[in-house]
Motif scaffolding. Structure first.
Motif, short mmCIF file in Angstrom:
data_model
loop_
_atom_site.label_atom_id
_atom_site.label_comp_id
_atom_site.label_asym_id
_atom_site.label_seq_id
_atom_site.Cartn_x
_atom_site.Cartn_y
_atom_site.Cartn_z
N PRO A 1 0.79 -1.24 0.00
CA PRO A 1 0.00 0.00 0.00
C PRO A 1 0.83 1.29 0.00
O PRO A 1 0.34 2.33 -0.43
N TYR A 2 2.06 1.23 0.45
CA TYR A 2 2.92 2.42 0.45
C TYR A 2 2.98 3.06 -0.93
O TYR A 2 3.03 4.27 -1.06
N TYR A 3 2.94 2.25 -1.97
CA TYR A 3 3.12 2.75 -3.34
C TYR A 3 1.85 3.31 -3.97
O TYR A 3 1.93 4.11 -4.88
N TRP A 4 0.69 2.92 -3.51
CA TRP A 4 -0.53 3.33 -4.19
C TRP A 4 -1.61 3.92 -3.29
O TRP A 4 -2.44 4.69 -3.75
N ALA A 5 -1.64 3.57 -2.01
CA ALA A 5 -2.76 3.95 -1.15
C ALA A 5 -2.72 5.40 -0.67
O ALA A 5 -3.72 5.90 -0.16
N ALA A 6 -1.62 6.09 -0.86
CA ALA A 6 -1.52 7.47 -0.39
C ALA A 6 -2.38 8.42 -1.21
O ALA A 6 -2.73 9.50 -0.74
N PHE A 7 -2.75 8.03 -2.41
CA PHE A 7 -3.43 8.95 -3.32
C PHE A 7 -4.94 8.89 -3.18
O PHE A 7 -5.54 7.82 -3.17
N ILE A 8 -5.54 10.08 -3.07
CA ILE A 8 -6.99 10.20 -2.97
C ILE A 8 -7.49 11.17 -4.03
O ILE A 8 -6.78 12.10 -4.40
N ALA A 9 -8.68 10.92 -4.49
CA ALA A 9 -9.34 11.84 -5.42
C ALA A 9 -10.55 12.42 -4.71
O ALA A 9 -11.26 11.73 -3.99
N SER A 10 -10.75 13.70 -4.91
CA SER A 10 -11.86 14.38 -4.27
C SER A 10 -12.52 15.30 -5.29
O SER A 10 -11.84 15.96 -6.07
N GLY A 11 -13.84 15.30 -5.29
CA GLY A 11 -14.55 16.19 -6.20
C GLY A 11 -15.34 15.45 -7.25
O GLY A 11 -15.85 14.35 -7.01
N ASP A 12 -15.42 16.03 -8.42
CA ASP A 12 -16.21 15.49 -9.52
C ASP A 12 -15.63 14.15 -9.98
O ASP A 12 -14.46 14.05 -10.31
#
Length: 159
Positions: free
Chosen positions: A97-108
């Motif tokens: 998860p260190y490589y991919w789980a840090a990213f979040i999308a917010s909004g549309d």
């Protein structure tokens, strides 16, 4: 920035902010929303340069093919988790998860043209059906009970 469809801040900890009592979280995400950005992609912790490069390259490719902004990120993260996205240069294992789980999308969540992607639209329809099914079932049960009660009352009157 008004009307900007997507802002990606892939550097370390760009999605964090200061918590202020009674006012919520202040940070880049909130500032970008107030400035008019429709969607923001940010990281919650320090990230790997090579992992971020590969994740973002795959993310942009999916966006260009018409995937929704949040669905494209989800699909890339799942591909990394499953080991389907491999580093170009070394033997790093992106499944952690260190490589991919840090990213979040917010909004549309829609695609870059503002259209619903099929996956999210299907999920929305299924969610609606799951909510309405018990309601419709309950109405049918109530109608059956009312009809049975009316019939039993008419039978008693006939005697």
């Amino acid at each position: 920035m008004w009307g900007t469809k997507l802002v990606v801040l892939s550097a370390c900890e760009t999605g964090l902010g200061d918590v202020r009592n009674g006012e919520g979280v202040y940070g880049l995400r909130r500032a970008l929303v107030l400035a008019g950005s429709q969607t923001q992609v940010m990281s919650l912790w320090k990230v790997s340069d090579s992992g971020t490069r590969d994740l973002m390259t795959s993310y942009y490719t999916r966006l260009q093919s018409g995937a929704g902004r949040t669905e494209a990120l989800r699909q890339v993260q799942l591909a990394m988790l499953r080991g389907e996205l491999k580093p170009a240069q070394d033997a790093t294992d992106y499944r952690h998860p260190y490589y991919w789980a840090a990213f979040i999308a917010s909004g549309d969540w829609r695609n870059m043209d503002g259209k619903e992607d099929g996956v999210v639209a299907t999920r929305s329809s299924l969610r609606l059906a799951a909510i309405l099914s018990p309601v419709i079932g309950g109405i049918i049960v109530i109608l059956v009970l009312v009809v049975l009660r009316l019939r039993s009352g008419s039978v008693e009157r006939a005697k």
